[in-house]
Design a protein around this motif. Structure first.
Motif, mmCIF file in Angstrom:
data_model
loop_
_atom_site.group_PDB
_atom_site.id
_atom_site.type_symbol
_atom_site.label_atom_id
_atom_site.label_comp_id
_atom_site.label_asym_id
_atom_site.label_seq_id
_atom_site.Cartn_x
_atom_site.Cartn_y
_atom_site.Cartn_z
ATOM 1 N N UNK A 254 0.830 -1.210 0.000
ATOM 2 C CA UNK A 254 0.000 0.000 0.000
ATOM 3 C C UNK A 254 0.860 1.254 0.000
ATOM 4 N N UNK A 255 2.199 1.052 0.021
ATOM 5 C CA UNK A 255 3.102 2.183 0.204
ATOM 6 C C UNK A 255 2.896 3.276 -0.851
ATOM 7 N N UNK A 256 2.653 2.852 -2.115
ATOM 8 C CA UNK A 256 2.476 3.825 -3.191
ATOM 9 C C UNK A 256 1.389 4.838 -2.885
ATOM 10 N N UNK A 257 0.296 4.362 -2.319
ATOM 11 C CA UNK A 257 -0.829 5.268 -2.008
ATOM 12 C C UNK A 257 -0.461 6.225 -0.885
ATOM 13 N N UNK A 258 0.307 5.720 0.088
ATOM 14 C CA UNK A 258 0.736 6.595 1.191
ATOM 15 C C UNK A 258 1.625 7.709 0.642
ATOM 16 N N UNK A 259 2.548 7.313 -0.279
ATOM 17 C CA UNK A 259 3.449 8.302 -0.870
ATOM 18 C C UNK A 259 2.657 9.325 -1.681
ATOM 19 N N UNK A 260 1.649 8.852 -2.412
ATOM 20 C CA UNK A 260 0.825 9.767 -3.216
ATOM 21 C C UNK A 260 0.151 10.801 -2.314
ATOM 22 N N UNK A 261 -0.418 10.337 -1.201
ATOM 23 C CA UNK A 261 -1.073 11.264 -0.265
ATOM 24 C C UNK A 261 -0.057 12.273 0.272
ATOM 25 N N UNK A 262 1.144 11.775 0.611
ATOM 26 C CA UNK A 262 2.185 12.677 1.103
ATOM 27 C C UNK A 262 2.541 13.723 0.068
ATOM 28 N N UNK A 263 2.684 13.296 -1.171
ATOM 29 C CA UNK A 263 3.029 14.224 -2.252
ATOM 30 C C UNK A 263 1.977 15.293 -2.433
ATOM 31 N N UNK A 264 0.721 14.890 -2.435
ATOM 32 C CA UNK A 264 -0.372 15.852 -2.613
ATOM 33 C C UNK A 264 -0.407 16.836 -1.437
ATOM 34 N N UNK A 265 -0.206 16.309 -0.229
ATOM 35 C CA UNK A 265 -0.193 17.186 0.946
ATOM 36 C C UNK A 265 0.933 18.219 0.845
ATOM 37 N N UNK A 266 2.139 17.741 0.491
ATOM 38 C CA UNK A 266 3.281 18.652 0.388
ATOM 39 C C UNK A 266 3.049 19.715 -0.664
ATOM 40 N N UNK A 267 2.559 19.286 -1.822
ATOM 41 C CA UNK A 267 2.341 20.217 -2.933
ATOM 42 C C UNK A 267 1.320 21.277 -2.558
ATOM 43 N N UNK A 268 0.162 20.832 -2.070
ATOM 44 C CA UNK A 268 -0.900 21.811 -1.815
ATOM 45 C C UNK A 268 -0.554 22.662 -0.592
ATOM 46 N N UNK A 269 0.094 22.059 0.403
ATOM 47 C CA UNK A 269 0.487 22.836 1.575
ATOM 48 C C UNK A 269 1.451 23.953 1.211
ATOM 49 N N UNK A 270 2.446 23.619 0.380
ATOM 50 C CA UNK A 270 3.439 24.617 -0.008
ATOM 51 C C UNK A 270 2.802 25.726 -0.831
ATOM 52 N N UNK A 271 1.915 25.354 -1.759
ATOM 53 C CA UNK A 271 1.247 26.365 -2.581
ATOM 54 C C UNK A 271 0.404 27.286 -1.710
ATOM 55 N N UNK A 272 -0.320 26.686 -0.783
ATOM 56 C CA UNK A 272 -1.206 27.448 0.090
ATOM 57 C C UNK A 272 -0.397 28.440 0.930
ATOM 58 N N UNK A 273 0.699 27.945 1.477
ATOM 59 C CA UNK A 273 1.537 28.798 2.331
ATOM 60 C C UNK A 273 2.091 29.978 1.531
ATOM 61 N N UNK A 274 2.589 29.694 0.341
ATOM 62 C CA UNK A 274 3.193 30.767 -0.458
ATOM 63 C C UNK A 274 2.154 31.762 -0.927
ATOM 64 N N UNK A 275 0.985 31.246 -1.291
ATOM 65 C CA UNK A 275 -0.085 32.144 -1.722
ATOM 66 C C UNK A 275 -0.495 33.043 -0.560
ATOM 67 N N UNK A 276 -0.661 32.455 0.601
ATOM 68 C CA UNK A 276 -1.150 33.235 1.741
ATOM 69 C C UNK A 276 -0.102 34.248 2.195
ATOM 70 N N UNK A 277 1.164 33.845 2.265
ATOM 71 C CA UNK A 277 2.182 34.769 2.755
ATOM 72 C C UNK A 277 2.462 35.880 1.750
#
Lengths: 394, 178
Positions: B55-78
């Protein structure tokens, strides 16, 4: 030991090359006839097709070099398919002659007499002059031809003798071969494509073309293997495991392409220096902007999401659709790089674009199948062949 | 205090080929809670044991999506909402400039998820395992191969399972107590 079909026979060996060669000759004849009326269009269409098939040939040379450099086992069964593509470099050298003899004035405005008044071009004249340009072209093709011959001849010779020394020799040649390859590919694309806009420069351009050529060649090798499979050759030898690995490489190198393409754009966007931004200004003009957006979606977003899953890579029909799409999008990419020099206002698709692709493509693959039928379809006495046949993804 | 329970049966095999055959045999007999031990990775063992895809692939996918959207959100907001700064005359929301950071965060979160997800799915770090009590366990770190069957397996019956393992080529069979 299972008996294997070693030689290409039937339609692919007999009829198809004739059809392709005929199609190629007729299409190129059409281009030649149109040259009188519209030389500029003919030359730019021809150049796009030439650069496309050169990318395919050089990408295959890279595939072979890296195969020996890493002492790869899994890809042995696919090697002859790639070797025969690489061996078409001689044809590419001949196809370069029309550009050298008729194309210099239309394609490269630094060859014009007025260039003498251009301060930037004056400074570059030591490198960018017609004489040195031709010397370099001879060196590039010489090195590629020599490398292709060495790797092809040794591989074919091993078919007869099974002598391991061929493999050892090629592993040695691959070391400096890959360095020569990197240098010649970079400088050739600077000469032949980047110098169409001689004021502009980008240190990423060579790597960009390398990424294009690698993705393209991996896709075409896969398509050819699937074509052979369809015709009943190497059906049990090239398995879904091999396709899976080729798919991984396509996927990885496609992300590499995106990385390079974006880096080139990003640095120029950030620095915002006129002599650098001019290239993107020209390539975002009019409908070229839509092509650029289409490239971002079609070259990155769609394959990135669509080709991620191992189930897609292991489903041969889905895999085939993706690699065909990648070949198409590579054509669009090269078209977007080269053609704005011809029609700066926006995209203008001409019948000659198709004719040039069919012309060079017909000769290229006609010759390809003629050469493929001459020898066994895979390196039958390679010491790592068994490893390749039993290859299994973990 | 942990309740003392019997772990199951462990036996030794002399080659990777016999191990593969035995694992296939156990899979075909319907066992699910068994483990193989070898001094080196054995290709095809996943299939032989009937293991499902990780199931590791799915865990990595979730991590990737979290990192991507979190970083975008932070940069947009700041840079476009909370503290607007004009940088070289470019728009506040310059997505081009956000790409490297978003990309790196995606890679970082994916890598974390891959490493720690792998450890978690494997139950690592594990300082103790009942199989260590098998008297010939150390041999499996250099030249022999082991199979252990957990007594919690629905098909587990001490006598019959031991017999089956012996038929499959297992030697030096021991019932290991935790």
């Amino acid at each position: 030991m299972v008996e294997r079909t070693e030689k290409l026979t039937g339609f692919l060996a007999d009829k198809l090359p004739k059809i392709l060669l005929l199609m190629g000759t007729l299409s190129l004849a059409f281009c030649a006839v149109s040259y009188g009326a519209n030389p500029r269009q003919v030359l730019f269409s021809y150049m796009t097709a030439f650069i496309f098939f050169l990318a395919l040939t050089l990408g295959s040379l890279f595939f072979i070099l890296i195969h020996f450099l890493t002492r790869a086992g899994w890809s042995v069964i696919l090697r002859r398919i790639a070797e025969t593509l690489m061996n078409n470099i001689g044809l590419m050298a001949i196809l370069f002659l029309p550009i050298a003899f008729f194309g210099m004035h239309e394609l490269y405005h630094w060859t014009h007499a007025e260039a003498i008044n251009d301060v930037i071009l004056q400074k570059k004249a030591g490198y960018l002059n017609i004489k040195f340009f031709f010397v370099r072209a001879v060196i590039f093709f010489g090195i590629w031809f020599w490398l292709a011959r060495v790797f092809y001849n040794n591989s074919v010779a091993q078919d007869a003798t099974g002598d391991h020394s061929h493999t050892l020799k090629l592993q040695k040649y691959a070391t400096f071969g890959v360095i020569l390859f990197a240098l010649t590919l970079t400088f050739s694309v600077i000469d032949w494509v980047m110098s169409m806009t001689p004021h502009w420069y980008s240190t990423m351009f060579g790597v960009y073309y390398f990424a294009i050529s690698t993705v393209l060649s991996l896709c075409v090798i896969t398509i050819l293997a699937m074509t052979l499979r369809r015709a009943g050759f190497l059906k049990n030898e090239i398995t879904v495991e091999h396709y899976h690995d080729m798919g991984k490489l396509v996927y990885g190198f496609n992300i590499f392409w995106t990385y390079i393409a974006f880096s080139q754009y990003f640095l120029i966007w950030y620095a915002n220096i006129p002599e650098e931004t001019i290239w993107f200004r020209e390539h975002f003009m009019g409908s070229w902007n839509a092509v650029a957006v289409f490239l971002v979606l079609g070259h990155f977003v769609v394959p990135f999401l669509g080709f991620m899953s191992r189930h897609v890579k292991r489903n041969l029909i889905a895999h085939f659709v993706v690699v065909c799409w990648m070949v198409f999008i590579t054509i669009v990419d090269l078209y977007w790089i080269i053609m704005p020099n011809f029609s700066p206002e926006g995209i203008e698709i001409s019948l000659l674009d198709f004719a040039a692709f069919m012309g060079i493509g017909g000769l290229y693959f006609g010759l390809y199948f003629l050469r493929l039928r001459k020898h066994a379809l895979f390196p039958k006495k390679d010491p790592r062949l068994e490893e390749s046949l039993h290859f299994h993804n973990v | 205090m942990r309740k003392k329970h019997s772990f199951g049966v462990v036996c030794e095999f002399q080659s990777a080929a016999i191990l593969m055959k035995a694992a296939t045999g156990l899979r075909d007999a319907g066992f699910t809670k068994f483990e193989t031990y070898s001094p080196f990775p054995v290709h095809g063992m996943d299939d032989a044991m009937g293991l499902k895809h990780s199931k590791l692939g799915w865990i990595v996918l979730c991590g990737g999506i979290t990192g991507l959207s979190g970083a975008l959100l932070l940069q947009w907001w700041t840079s476009a909402v909370d503290y607007k700064l004009t940088i070289s005359g470019k728009p506040f929301f310059s997505y081009q400039a956000f790409v490297p950071v978003s990309f790196e965060c995606m890679v970082l979160f994916s890598a974390f998820c891959a490493v720690f997800g792998m450890l978690a799915l494997n139950g690592l770090p594990k300082l103790y395992h009942p199989v260590f009590k098998y008297s010939r366990y150390h041999n499996a770190t250099s030249h022999t191969f082991l199979i252990s069957i957990d007594k919690n397996d629905p098909l587990y019956k001490e006598q019959e399972t031991a017999l089956l393992l012996q038929q499959l080529g297992g030697e030096n069979l021991e019932v290991v107590e935790d």
